[in-house]
Design an enzyme around this catalytic site. Structure first.
Site, PDB file in Angstrom:
ATOM      1  N   GLY A   1       0.783  -1.231   0.000  1.00 47.11           N
ATOM      2  CA  GLY A   1       0.000   0.000   0.000  1.00 47.11           C
ATOM      3  C   GLY A   1       0.808   1.271   0.000  1.00 47.11           C
ATOM      4  O   GLY A   1       0.240   2.361   0.004  1.00 47.11           O
TER       5      GLY A   1
ATOM      6  N   TYR B   1     -10.412   2.978 -12.061  1.00 49.54           N
ATOM      7  CA  TYR B   1     -10.278   3.786 -10.842  1.00 49.54           C
ATOM      8  C   TYR B   1     -10.355   5.288 -11.111  1.00 49.54           C
ATOM      9  O   TYR B   1     -10.100   6.070 -10.201  1.00 49.54           O
ATOM     10  CB  TYR B   1      -8.909   3.551 -10.174  1.00 49.54           C
ATOM     11  CG  TYR B   1      -8.493   2.141  -9.937  1.00 49.54           C
ATOM     12  CD1 TYR B   1      -9.280   1.265  -9.181  1.00 49.54           C
ATOM     13  CD2 TYR B   1      -7.278   1.673 -10.427  1.00 49.54           C
ATOM     14  CE1 TYR B   1      -8.863  -0.028  -8.941  1.00 49.54           C
ATOM     15  CE2 TYR B   1      -6.853   0.380 -10.182  1.00 49.54           C
ATOM     16  CZ  TYR B   1      -7.649  -0.464  -9.439  1.00 49.54           C
ATOM     17  OH  TYR B   1      -7.223  -1.743  -9.197  1.00 49.54           O
TER      18      TYR B   1
ATOM     19  N   TYR C   1       0.026  -2.716 -11.954  1.00 47.44           N
ATOM     20  CA  TYR C   1      -1.376  -2.928 -12.309  1.00 47.44           C
ATOM     21  C   TYR C   1      -1.673  -2.468 -13.741  1.00 47.44           C
ATOM     22  O   TYR C   1      -2.744  -1.956 -14.038  1.00 47.44           O
ATOM     23  CB  TYR C   1      -2.303  -2.252 -11.268  1.00 47.44           C
ATOM     24  CG  TYR C   1      -1.976  -2.708  -9.868  1.00 47.44           C
ATOM     25  CD1 TYR C   1      -2.311  -3.992  -9.445  1.00 47.44           C
ATOM     26  CD2 TYR C   1      -1.264  -1.889  -8.985  1.00 47.44           C
ATOM     27  CE1 TYR C   1      -1.966  -4.438  -8.179  1.00 47.44           C
ATOM     28  CE2 TYR C   1      -0.917  -2.330  -7.711  1.00 47.44           C
ATOM     29  CZ  TYR C   1      -1.270  -3.606  -7.317  1.00 47.44           C
ATOM     30  OH  TYR C   1      -0.929  -4.055  -6.070  1.00 47.44           O
TER      31      TYR C   1
ATOM     32  N   CYS D   1     -14.307  -0.732 -27.860  1.00 47.48           N
ATOM     33  CA  CYS D   1     -15.703  -0.303 -27.956  1.00 47.48           C
ATOM     34  C   CYS D   1     -16.319  -0.142 -26.572  1.00 47.48           C
ATOM     35  O   CYS D   1     -17.170  -0.932 -26.161  1.00 47.48           O
ATOM     36  CB  CYS D   1     -16.495  -1.317 -28.766  1.00 47.48           C
ATOM     37  SG  CYS D   1     -15.700  -1.650 -30.340  1.00 47.48           S
TER      38      CYS D   1
ATOM     39  N   PRO E   1       5.061  -4.763  -0.439  1.00 47.07           N
ATOM     40  CA  PRO E   1       4.842  -3.681  -1.394  1.00 47.07           C
ATOM     41  C   PRO E   1       4.809  -4.200  -2.835  1.00 47.07           C
ATOM     42  O   PRO E   1       5.557  -5.117  -3.189  1.00 47.07           O
ATOM     43  CB  PRO E   1       6.064  -2.776  -1.189  1.00 47.07           C
ATOM     44  CG  PRO E   1       7.130  -3.693  -0.692  1.00 47.07           C
ATOM     45  CD  PRO E   1       6.430  -4.771   0.098  1.00 47.07           C
TER      46      PRO E   1
END
Ligand SMILES: *Cc1c(COP(=O)(O)O)cnc(C)c1O
Length: 413
Positions: free
Chosen positions: A239, A315, A370, A341, A273
């Site tokens: 985090g 996000y 990510y 699309c 991490p």
């Protein structure tokens, strides 16, 4: 324009370590991911040094980016691996991790994944369900182990200062076990004779904006485990935040560590991490396919999309976008969008940037975490290649090639 020691603009050219990104991109198809292994090594060493005062041992969270060259670089540095599936365990072992140095986390491990991980000798199990304890105990029993290390993941019911999709420690979250469930398990160790339940795990979210919630979570964790001296390890998860905007400052790690150190005295500390190790070491290079002006807006349709980088769509994440070669074109406000699309397939909205033309190439910055790890084949798009610049900063190689159409249909029966 300096993003970090490895990624910066020098004389109008975006550089990754000693190499102009443009020179690498010219030899490859786009979209393509580029990672600086040097920056990853530096990030790992910085985190390791910051947590030295509490003796923190780092298990890199492979879910952020499980590229083989990245895993090998970190394993060479001495990192353990935090894996959340049988697939990640396989990748970690393939990259040379010792099974003992892998922690197996995740709230929905299958019985088959558990059995396989136990047989391979995985070092730690982070557990989030009571039934899971029984499954792990049975697997341990079947191979005659009696000392399988288990950490119980605690849901401390604190709200982290981050995006709701990446907060995990609040009461309504699916993650972890309640204080009551943890006490129940610790009161009845005889139910799990093959397990050594000696750790507690607490990870309250990702991209944490400040240390207040972490400190609160640690205080609650301590309260919970003080009656159980057999708990000798606290795993704080990951985090740690990353700067996504140019020039953005993030909370100091040294300050965080000095604040939490008094609470951790006497415990072995583990960390997981992911983002902070890889995010700012990676970029996604895309080429402008079309330029369209309509409804008073400029659209740059590029060949990268939400299938390579879903963070903006998922996000509302903001990634800087930098041309590989700076121009003195007039600044415009533009929409950078992909070919998929979906109206959510927008990489940058109302972004001030120098005017682009068809064929220009841009880098979507801070895409190392990510990004590829969440890439999909939606719209039957091929997942992109990944290129690494070696720790020497001067040479590059393809670490994973682009998928092919044949591979896309490989599993069709
Ligand atoms: C996702 C996750 C991590 C890594 O989080 P980062 O924000 O990438 O550091 C570590 N531990 C657990 C349990 C996680 O779910």
């Amino acid at each position: 324009m300096v993003f970090n020691n490895s990624i910066r603009v020098v004389d109008a050219a975006l550089m990754i370590d000693d190499l102009p990104v443009d020179a690498i991109a010219r030899e490859l198809e786009t979209p393509v991911y580029l990672y600086s292994l040097k920056r990853i090594q530096e990030n790992y060493r910085r985190l390791k040094a910051a947590f030295e005062p509490v003796g923190g041992r780092i298990h890199y969270s492979a879910k952020a980016n499980s590229n083989a060259a990245i895993l090998r670089t970190l394993i060479d540095e001495g990192a353990g691996i935090d894996a959340v599936s049988g697939g990640e365990i396989a990748r970690a072992l393939q990259a040379g991790a010792a099974a003992q140095d892998i922690v197996f986390a995740g709230g929905g491990k299958t019985v088959a994944e558990i059995a396989s991980a136990v047989e391979r000798g995985i070092g730690w199990f982070n557990v989030e369900n009571e039934l899971e304890l029984q499954y792990i105990n049975e697997a341990a029993s079947s191979i005659g182990t009696e000392e399988l290390q288990v950490a119980l993941r605690f849901n401390p019911e604190v709200s982290a200062n981050t995006h709701p999709h990446i907060a995990t420690g609040h009461g309504g979250a699916k993650f972890g076990l309640t204080a009551g469930a943890i006490s129940d398990a610790l009161e009845q160790p005889e139910r799990y004779p093959c397990l050594n339940i000696c750790g507690i795990h607490v990870h309250i979210g990702s991209q944490l904006g400040d240390s207040a919630a972490t400190i609160q979570a640690i205080a609650k964790t301590k309260q919970l485990i003080i009656p159980y001296p057999e708990i000798h390890t606290i795993n704080l998860g990951g985090g740690m935040p990353v700067a996504y905007r140019l020039g953005q400052t993030i909370p100091s790690l040294d300050k965080l560590v000095s604040e939490i150190a008094p609470h951790l005295r006497g415990y072995q500390v583990l960390l997981e991490p992911g983002r902070a190790v890889v995010a700012d070491a990676g970029i996604l290079v895309a080429t402008v396919l079309y330029v369209k002006e309509q409804a008073g807006k400029i659209f740059y349709i590029v060949d990268a999309s939400m299938t390579e980088l879903i963070r903006p769509a998922l996000y509302g994440a903001r990634h800087e976008i930098v041309p590989l070669l700076q121009s003195d074109n007039e600044p415009v406000t533009a929409q950078v969008v992909g070919p998929v699309c979906e109206s959510a397939d927008v990489l940058a909205q109302d972004r001030e940037m120098a005017r682009l033309k068809v064929g220009d190439q841009v880098a979507i910055m801070t895409a190392g975490a990510y990004g590829m790890a969440m890439a999909s084949n939606y719209n039957s798009r091929l997942r992109p290649a990944e290129v690494v610049v070696a720790v020497d900063g001067a040479s590059w190689s393809v670490s994973r090639r682009r998928e092919t159409i044949d591979e896309l249909v490989l599993c069709d029966c």
